[in-house]
Design a protein around this motif. Structure first.
Motif, PDB file in Angstrom:
ATOM      1  N   GLU A 174      36.655  78.485  56.640  1.00 27.79           N
ATOM      2  CA  GLU A 174      36.859  78.799  58.059  1.00 27.79           C
ATOM      3  C   GLU A 174      38.323  79.109  58.342  1.00 27.79           C
ATOM      4  OE1 GLU A 174      35.281  76.030  60.920  1.00 27.79           O
ATOM      5  OE2 GLU A 174      33.493  75.710  59.676  1.00 27.79           O
ATOM      6  N   LEU A 175      39.227  78.298  57.788  1.00 26.76           N
ATOM      7  CA  LEU A 175      40.662  78.527  57.995  1.00 26.76           C
ATOM      8  C   LEU A 175      41.087  79.866  57.400  1.00 26.76           C
ATOM      9  CD1 LEU A 175      42.064  74.963  57.265  1.00 26.76           C
ATOM     10  CD2 LEU A 175      41.912  76.102  59.479  1.00 26.76           C
ATOM     11  N   TYR A 176      40.609  80.148  56.181  1.00 25.46           N
ATOM     12  CA  TYR A 176      40.975  81.409  55.526  1.00 25.46           C
ATOM     13  C   TYR A 176      40.469  82.599  56.335  1.00 25.46           C
ATOM     14  CZ  TYR A 176      41.579  85.000  51.976  1.00 25.46           C
ATOM     15  OH  TYR A 176      41.958  86.140  51.311  1.00 25.46           O
ATOM     16  N   ASN A 177      39.229  82.507  56.810  1.00 20.03           N
ATOM     17  CA  ASN A 177      38.667  83.602  57.607  1.00 20.03           C
ATOM     18  C   ASN A 177      39.378  83.771  58.950  1.00 20.03           C
ATOM     19  OD1 ASN A 177      36.790  84.433  55.705  1.00 20.03           O
ATOM     20  ND2 ASN A 177      35.193  83.072  56.485  1.00 20.03           N
TER      21      ASN A 177
ATOM     22  N   ILE B 287      45.929  81.822  51.318  1.00 21.40           N
ATOM     23  CA  ILE B 287      45.450  80.904  50.276  1.00 21.40           C
ATOM     24  C   ILE B 287      46.457  79.771  50.093  1.00 21.40           C
ATOM     25  CG2 ILE B 287      44.966  80.666  47.806  1.00 21.40           C
ATOM     26  CD1 ILE B 287      43.758  83.482  47.893  1.00 21.40           C
ATOM     27  N   ALA B 288      47.738  80.090  50.101  1.00 21.48           N
ATOM     28  CA  ALA B 288      48.772  79.072  49.925  1.00 21.48           C
ATOM     29  C   ALA B 288      48.753  78.054  51.068  1.00 21.48           C
ATOM     30  CB  ALA B 288      50.143  79.723  49.830  1.00 21.48           C
ATOM     31  N   GLN B 289      48.541  78.510  52.296  1.00 18.93           N
ATOM     32  CA  GLN B 289      48.467  77.589  53.429  1.00 18.93           C
ATOM     33  C   GLN B 289      47.241  76.680  53.317  1.00 18.93           C
ATOM     34  OE1 GLN B 289      48.555  80.688  56.398  1.00 18.93           O
ATOM     35  NE2 GLN B 289      50.584  80.034  57.127  1.00 18.93           N
ATOM     36  N   CYS B 290      46.118  77.248  52.907  1.00 18.25           N
ATOM     37  CA  CYS B 290      44.905  76.450  52.700  1.00 18.25           C
ATOM     38  C   CYS B 290      45.132  75.413  51.604  1.00 18.25           C
ATOM     39  CB  CYS B 290      43.726  77.347  52.316  1.00 18.25           C
ATOM     40  SG  CYS B 290      43.121  78.399  53.651  1.00 18.25           S
TER      41      CYS B 290
ATOM     42  N   GLY C 157      46.172  72.936  44.297  1.00 21.10           N
ATOM     43  CA  GLY C 157      46.943  74.083  43.854  1.00 21.10           C
ATOM     44  C   GLY C 157      46.383  75.391  44.414  1.00 21.10           C
ATOM     45  N   ASN C 158      47.221  76.422  44.394  1.00 21.51           N
ATOM     46  CA  ASN C 158      46.798  77.731  44.897  1.00 21.51           C
ATOM     47  C   ASN C 158      45.587  78.273  44.135  1.00 21.51           C
ATOM     48  OD1 ASN C 158      48.942  77.578  46.615  1.00 21.51           O
ATOM     49  ND2 ASN C 158      50.147  79.199  45.647  1.00 21.51           N
ATOM     50  N   GLU C 159      45.570  78.079  42.829  1.00 25.48           N
ATOM     51  CA  GLU C 159      44.466  78.612  42.022  1.00 25.48           C
ATOM     52  C   GLU C 159      43.155  77.882  42.330  1.00 25.48           C
ATOM     53  OE1 GLU C 159      42.649  81.258  39.407  1.00 25.48           O
ATOM     54  OE2 GLU C 159      44.528  81.321  40.502  1.00 25.48           O
ATOM     55  N   THR C 160      43.220  76.574  42.549  1.00 27.07           N
ATOM     56  CA  THR C 160      42.020  75.823  42.930  1.00 27.07           C
ATOM     57  C   THR C 160      41.484  76.337  44.262  1.00 27.07           C
ATOM     58  OG1 THR C 160      42.764  73.851  41.758  1.00 27.07           O
ATOM     59  CG2 THR C 160      41.114  73.523  43.483  1.00 27.07           C
ATOM     60  N   ALA C 161      42.369  76.517  45.226  1.00 28.55           N
ATOM     61  CA  ALA C 161      41.954  77.027  46.537  1.00 28.55           C
ATOM     62  C   ALA C 161      41.352  78.423  46.400  1.00 28.55           C
ATOM     63  CB  ALA C 161      43.143  77.054  47.492  1.00 28.55           C
ATOM     64  N   ARG C 162      41.995  79.280  45.613  1.00 31.68           N
ATOM     65  CA  ARG C 162      41.490  80.646  45.440  1.00 31.68           C
ATOM     66  C   ARG C 162      40.102  80.644  44.802  1.00 31.68           C
ATOM     67  NH1 ARG C 162      40.434  84.401  42.107  1.00 31.68           N
ATOM     68  NH2 ARG C 162      40.965  83.183  40.287  1.00 31.68           N
TER      69      ARG C 162
ATOM     70  N   PRO D  84      30.222  81.762  49.859  1.00 34.49           N
ATOM     71  CA  PRO D  84      29.461  82.952  50.276  1.00 34.49           C
ATOM     72  C   PRO D  84      29.930  83.589  51.581  1.00 34.49           C
ATOM     73  CG  PRO D  84      28.183  80.969  50.666  1.00 34.49           C
ATOM     74  CD  PRO D  84      29.413  80.549  49.917  1.00 34.49           C
ATOM     75  N   ASP D  85      30.620  82.831  52.442  1.00 32.77           N
ATOM     76  CA  ASP D  85      31.021  83.365  53.748  1.00 32.77           C
ATOM     77  C   ASP D  85      32.438  83.921  53.774  1.00 32.77           C
ATOM     78  OD1 ASP D  85      28.551  82.567  54.685  1.00 32.77           O
ATOM     79  OD2 ASP D  85      29.292  80.629  55.401  1.00 32.77           O
ATOM     80  N   VAL D  86      33.094  84.000  52.636  1.00 32.69           N
ATOM     81  CA  VAL D  86      34.493  84.439  52.595  1.00 32.69           C
ATOM     82  C   VAL D  86      34.589  85.848  52.038  1.00 32.69           C
ATOM     83  CG1 VAL D  86      36.740  84.023  51.512  1.00 32.69           C
ATOM     84  CG2 VAL D  86      35.406  82.107  52.374  1.00 32.69           C
ATOM     85  N   THR D  87      35.338  86.685  52.743  1.00 32.01           N
ATOM     86  CA  THR D  87      35.703  88.007  52.234  1.00 32.01           C
ATOM     87  C   THR D  87      37.186  87.940  51.906  1.00 32.01           C
ATOM     88  OG1 THR D  87      34.078  89.066  53.655  1.00 32.01           O
ATOM     89  CG2 THR D  87      35.823  90.457  52.760  1.00 32.01           C
ATOM     90  N   MET D  88      37.509  88.070  50.638  1.00 28.88           N
ATOM     91  CA  MET D  88      38.902  87.954  50.224  1.00 28.88           C
ATOM     92  C   MET D  88      39.718  89.122  50.761  1.00 28.88           C
ATOM     93  SD  MET D  88      38.754  85.079  48.720  1.00 28.88           S
ATOM     94  CE  MET D  88      40.404  84.947  48.069  1.00 28.88           C
ATOM     95  N   ARG D  89      40.994  88.826  51.059  1.00 36.14           N
ATOM     96  CA  ARG D  89      41.907  89.846  51.582  1.00 36.14           C
ATOM     97  C   ARG D  89      42.942  90.205  50.529  1.00 36.14           C
ATOM     98  NH1 ARG D  89      42.126  85.763  55.690  1.00 36.14           N
ATOM     99  NH2 ARG D  89      44.193  85.233  54.938  1.00 36.14           N
ATOM    100  N   GLY D  90      43.437  91.414  50.610  1.00 37.35           N
ATOM    101  CA  GLY D  90      44.523  91.844  49.741  1.00 37.35           C
ATOM    102  C   GLY D  90      45.864  91.437  50.354  1.00 37.35           C
TER     103      GLY D  90
END
Length: 112
Positions: free
Chosen positions: A68-71, A76-79, A86-91, A98-104
């Protein structure tokens, strides 16, 4: 003599597996059969699959909250900072959600 299960018993064992998070060996001991029987008949009906290794750092509820926060615009770093991972775990958890659309880097949704 081999233990035979009917369809209702197999569904009950699968339900027991999901609710109590039991392994194949624990179920086999409880129901008096071998692990192969559990693996062959019950596993395909069960939603729970035990993991080997270290448990997830985030619970499913935390992953939903992170999504929800990412959307809503968090990076990713803030989440990762908010949930103390870690950033990689969050990513990884966001990519799996299923509800996340990754951003560039430009903030626009990535193309598949």
């Amino acid at each position: 003599m081999k233990k035979r299960f009917n369809d209702d018993e197999i569904l009950a064992i699968a339900r027991d597996r999901d609710e109590n998070r039991l392994t194949d060996g624990q179920l086999a001991n409880k129901y008096g059969c071998c692990k192969a029987t559990i693996h062959k008949w019950v596993l395909p009906l069960s939603n729970y699959t035990p993991r080997k290794g270290r448990p997830f750092a985030l619970s499913p509820t935390q992953v939903d909250e992170m999504a929800e926060l990412y959307n809503s615009g968090y990076s990713i770093a803030q989440c990762a900072r908010k949930f103390h991972v870690g950033n990689e775990t969050a990513r990884k958890r966001l990519v799996e959600h299923p509800d996340v659309t990754m951003r560039g880097f430009d903030g626009k949704p990535r193309r598949a």
